[in-house]
Design a protein around this motif. Sequence first.
Motif, mmCIF file in Angstrom:
data_model
loop_
_atom_site.group_PDB
_atom_site.id
_atom_site.type_symbol
_atom_site.label_atom_id
_atom_site.label_comp_id
_atom_site.label_asym_id
_atom_site.label_seq_id
_atom_site.Cartn_x
_atom_site.Cartn_y
_atom_site.Cartn_z
ATOM 1 N N GLY A 165 0.816 -1.197 0.000
ATOM 2 C CA GLY A 165 0.000 0.000 0.000
ATOM 3 C C GLY A 165 0.853 1.253 0.000
ATOM 4 N N GLY A 166 0.204 2.413 0.045
ATOM 5 C CA GLY A 166 0.915 3.681 0.068
ATOM 6 C C GLY A 166 1.093 4.276 -1.311
ATOM 7 N N ILE A 167 1.470 5.539 -1.329
ATOM 8 C CA ILE A 167 1.505 6.278 -2.583
ATOM 9 C C ILE A 167 2.727 5.949 -3.433
ATOM 10 C CG2 ILE A 167 2.748 8.368 -1.835
ATOM 11 C CD1 ILE A 167 0.362 9.923 -3.202
ATOM 12 N N LEU A 168 3.815 5.474 -2.826
ATOM 13 C CA LEU A 168 4.983 5.117 -3.614
ATOM 14 C C LEU A 168 4.681 3.922 -4.515
ATOM 15 C CD1 LEU A 168 7.959 5.507 -4.361
ATOM 16 C CD2 LEU A 168 8.558 4.071 -2.394
ATOM 17 N N PHE A 169 4.023 2.893 -3.985
ATOM 18 C CA PHE A 169 3.639 1.752 -4.808
ATOM 19 C C PHE A 169 2.597 2.142 -5.842
ATOM 20 C CE2 PHE A 169 5.586 -1.122 -1.680
ATOM 21 C CZ PHE A 169 6.062 -2.132 -2.510
ATOM 22 N N ASP A 170 1.760 3.120 -5.521
ATOM 23 C CA ASP A 170 0.668 3.511 -6.405
ATOM 24 C C ASP A 170 1.166 4.471 -7.492
ATOM 25 O OD1 ASP A 170 -1.817 3.942 -7.521
ATOM 26 O OD2 ASP A 170 -2.516 5.263 -5.935
ATOM 27 N N LEU A 171 1.215 5.744 -7.198
ATOM 28 C CA LEU A 171 1.646 6.732 -8.183
ATOM 29 C C LEU A 171 3.143 6.636 -8.476
ATOM 30 C CD1 LEU A 171 -0.413 9.838 -7.010
ATOM 31 C CD2 LEU A 171 -1.022 8.095 -8.701
ATOM 32 N N GLY A 172 3.921 6.257 -7.462
ATOM 33 C CA GLY A 172 5.359 6.137 -7.658
ATOM 34 C C GLY A 172 5.729 5.113 -8.715
ATOM 35 N N SER A 173 4.931 4.056 -8.857
ATOM 36 C CA SER A 173 5.224 3.055 -9.887
ATOM 37 C C SER A 173 5.228 3.680 -11.279
ATOM 38 C CB SER A 173 4.185 1.925 -9.833
ATOM 39 O OG SER A 173 4.281 1.200 -8.629
ATOM 40 N N HIS A 174 4.334 4.636 -11.490
ATOM 41 C CA HIS A 174 4.283 5.328 -12.777
ATOM 42 C C HIS A 174 5.447 6.305 -12.933
ATOM 43 C CE1 HIS A 174 0.500 3.718 -14.074
ATOM 44 N NE2 HIS A 174 -0.171 4.225 -13.064
ATOM 45 N N LEU A 175 5.698 7.094 -11.913
ATOM 46 C CA LEU A 175 6.731 8.124 -12.010
ATOM 47 C C LEU A 175 8.110 7.517 -12.225
ATOM 48 C CD1 LEU A 175 5.584 10.587 -9.193
ATOM 49 C CD2 LEU A 175 5.347 10.888 -11.660
ATOM 50 N N ILE A 176 8.400 6.459 -11.491
ATOM 51 C CA ILE A 176 9.703 5.794 -11.635
ATOM 52 C C ILE A 176 9.828 5.173 -13.013
ATOM 53 C CG2 ILE A 176 11.166 3.923 -10.785
ATOM 54 C CD1 ILE A 176 9.905 4.503 -7.980
ATOM 55 N N ASP A 177 8.773 4.492 -13.458
ATOM 56 C CA ASP A 177 8.815 3.872 -14.780
ATOM 57 C C ASP A 177 9.064 4.912 -15.867
ATOM 58 O OD1 ASP A 177 8.187 1.491 -16.613
ATOM 59 O OD2 ASP A 177 6.727 2.976 -17.303
ATOM 60 N N GLN A 178 8.392 6.050 -15.805
ATOM 61 C CA GLN A 178 8.586 7.088 -16.814
ATOM 62 C C GLN A 178 10.024 7.609 -16.806
ATOM 63 O OE1 GLN A 178 5.505 9.971 -15.879
ATOM 64 N NE2 GLN A 178 4.147 9.127 -17.433
ATOM 65 N N ALA A 179 10.573 7.830 -15.614
ATOM 66 C CA ALA A 179 11.949 8.331 -15.523
ATOM 67 C C ALA A 179 12.933 7.342 -16.133
ATOM 68 C CB ALA A 179 12.307 8.616 -14.064
ATOM 69 N N LEU A 180 12.760 6.054 -15.866
ATOM 70 C CA LEU A 180 13.664 5.045 -16.416
ATOM 71 C C LEU A 180 13.521 4.944 -17.930
ATOM 72 C CD1 LEU A 180 13.318 2.161 -13.798
ATOM 73 C CD2 LEU A 180 15.070 3.938 -13.912
ATOM 74 N N GLN A 181 12.301 5.084 -18.423
ATOM 75 C CA GLN A 181 12.092 5.027 -19.862
ATOM 76 C C GLN A 181 12.772 6.189 -20.575
ATOM 77 O OE1 GLN A 181 10.443 2.537 -21.844
ATOM 78 N NE2 GLN A 181 10.976 1.567 -19.908
ATOM 79 N N LEU A 182 12.754 7.354 -19.952
ATOM 80 C CA LEU A 182 13.335 8.540 -20.585
ATOM 81 C C LEU A 182 14.853 8.590 -20.471
ATOM 82 C CD1 LEU A 182 10.766 11.245 -19.423
ATOM 83 C CD2 LEU A 182 11.100 10.436 -21.774
ATOM 84 N N PHE A 183 15.383 8.196 -19.307
ATOM 85 C CA PHE A 183 16.784 8.488 -19.026
ATOM 86 C C PHE A 183 17.636 7.277 -18.664
ATOM 87 C CE2 PHE A 183 14.254 12.284 -17.861
ATOM 88 C CZ PHE A 183 14.641 13.077 -18.924
ATOM 89 N N GLY A 184 17.053 6.097 -18.722
ATOM 90 C CA GLY A 184 17.838 4.891 -18.530
ATOM 91 C C GLY A 184 18.019 4.489 -17.075
ATOM 92 N N PRO A 185 18.865 3.482 -16.837
ATOM 93 C CA PRO A 185 19.018 2.900 -15.497
ATOM 94 C C PRO A 185 19.470 3.921 -14.459
ATOM 95 C CG PRO A 185 20.110 1.557 -17.157
ATOM 96 C CD PRO A 185 19.723 2.824 -17.837
#
Length: 354
Positions: free
Chosen positions: A181-201
């Motif tokens: 639970g919590g917002i990191l698992f929720d919205l954070g899953s999207h934000l982290i994924d987008q950052a990795l897609q744009l700028f790599g590992p």
Amino acid sequence: MSFQPPDALNVALIGYGLAGAVFHGPLIDSTPGLRLTHIVTSARERIRAAHAAHPQTTVVADVQTLWQNAYQLDLAVIATPNSTHATLARAAMDAGLHVVVDKPLATCSDEARALIAYADACGRRLTVFQNRRWDNDFLTLRSLIEQGELGDVYRYESRFERWRPQPKSGWRRSGAQTAAGGILFDLGSHLIDQALQLFGPAQRVYAELDPRYSESEVDDDSFVALTHASGVRSHLWMSSLAAQPGPRLRVLGSRSAYVKYGLDPQEAALRRGERPGVRDWGIEDEGNHGWLGSERERRRIPSLPGAYLQFYARLASALRYDAALPVDPRDALRVLEIIEAASRAHDQGMPIPL
């Protein structure tokens, strides 16, 4: 419902809460080559809602009934609480089905890693619903980067913030590790994924994960900083208690900056009952277009249309023609590894290497 050829792939949707009713059901229904044949939900109100929205779909109360009819199906979409994702995905693969799991893929990286290995071993296609890769702001920013409009990006700021003075009840409020639970698992899953897609590992992570509601068991207002191997620094905010949200995106480069306010309009449209495929789908108001340039000189940049339907369109191609999946499950594994590292960084109060 879109016209479906006789050989359309048959899809079962497991779970009919927000994710199932607002996102997966309408998107599956709107995708040529996919046919929503079964919905699994046991709550009386959700059964009525499922029948009303999908009158030609069979609604069953439990997954055991669904598995008995698995010979009629090709794909299972899991839109249930996070704690059930891995178990249901394995059961669906055992029943001979390919699987979509709503993000996050699992409650921890070990569970996700084992699930990916299981899919590989039994020859099933497994993917994760990271629909925010088809947000208008993400698509627009990626295009600007590819065109060199920003020069060399060195700082990326991204926010999903809302104002919710009173917490919503439900499993996302549980502090149990197995609940994820919590917002990191929720919205954070999207934000982290987008950052990795744009700028790599990412090589290093720092985090502040704070409960804000009275007696909260989970993080409600969080910040994650990533240092990418490319040199870019990503600063990611997610909050349920932002009375005045910051910019959705603020991206600084050697040539110019891009600043964008407001969220992609697709979720709001889906909540209103609108469906992809209609004219102007994913088009946002001009007043929400971002700005590109500098303090002295800047110009409006029309946002590219959002395109959530691309997830299921690409999945249909992947299953029919053995093409690439819309989201590699290993990408979702990397997101979970960063979420776990962020939790350790918060506990230690310092950046930690990945």
